[in-house]
Design an enzyme around this catalytic site. Sequence first.
Site, short mmCIF file in Angstrom:
data_model
loop_
_atom_site.label_atom_id
_atom_site.label_comp_id
_atom_site.label_asym_id
_atom_site.label_seq_id
_atom_site.Cartn_x
_atom_site.Cartn_y
_atom_site.Cartn_z
N ARG A 63 -25.64 44.41 -29.12
CA ARG A 63 -26.13 45.70 -28.64
C ARG A 63 -26.33 46.60 -29.86
O ARG A 63 -25.36 46.92 -30.56
CB ARG A 63 -25.13 46.32 -27.66
CG ARG A 63 -25.53 47.67 -27.09
CD ARG A 63 -24.48 48.18 -26.11
NE ARG A 63 -24.86 49.47 -25.54
CZ ARG A 63 -24.60 50.66 -26.09
NH1 ARG A 63 -23.94 50.72 -27.26
NH2 ARG A 63 -24.97 51.78 -25.51
N LYS A 107 -21.39 51.91 -36.36
CA LYS A 107 -20.14 52.56 -35.99
C LYS A 107 -19.28 52.88 -37.21
O LYS A 107 -19.49 52.35 -38.31
CB LYS A 107 -19.37 51.70 -34.99
CG LYS A 107 -19.98 51.74 -33.59
CD LYS A 107 -19.14 51.02 -32.56
CE LYS A 107 -19.72 51.21 -31.16
NZ LYS A 107 -18.94 50.48 -30.12
#
Length: 275
Positions: A255, A221
């Site tokens: 995740r 991210k």
Amino acid sequence: MTLNCKGRLIDLSTPKVMGILNCTPDSFYDGGKYLNDNAILKQTEKMLNDGATFIDVGGYSSRPGANHVTEEEEIKRMLPLTELLLKQFPEIILSIDTFRSTVASGCLDAGAAIINDISAGKLDDNMLPTVAKHRVPYIMMHMKGTPQNMQQQTNYDNLLVDIIKYFSERIAAAKAIGMVDIIVDPGFGFAKTLEQNYEILQKLNLFQNLEHPILVGISRKSMIYKVLKTDAKSALNGTTALNMAALMNGANILRVHDVKEAYECVKLAEELMPC
């Protein structure tokens, strides 16, 4: 902590890895990679072999500013994919990344085992009853607004207090209609500034007060690559570093796009944990 996934009990006293399979053309990192059956099956097999306990499949990109996808299009993407994966990998524990109850219901009827909802039921009033009816684990994430406008909603009275209060209310609503297995996801990058993301990660152990498993999704991210002045493709090393920090601060599920590296983090974190 255990999760009942279609009759299989998954013990989360040892952290587990959830592999990401984005079957969308516009996801921030792997958009467009997995749009045909061969690519989907090859990547799924790789993630399972690399140590994934769960595979999380999504047909709606939730990156900031992502294009809206109609309910009909999401169903068209997700149902055949669910059937394909369960036919090829009958033992797979399949998580469905959706905030729509119709998509969730269809995929659960087809054999999926978990629902992963970025809105914690706030974008579809039928989501909580649907999950409760199917008696499957439910991942509820913190987000304000929608993927299209969430980055304009980063104001908080007190970041950690506000998010934990949000989860307390959503957990109470879920339990009131019979849900048992609930996982909380702080929602890194969803209505959060760069600094807020790191504050949450630093204080992740506070979420243990909710007494539910914690899922962390920081893989590749912008909170990583903006600090490193690079991009998502070059953010694997940074992801690995922060995944280890998450594990040391109480994460139960990672995740990730890169399962092998995350699984190695889990094995090494086990050696660091007090007996």
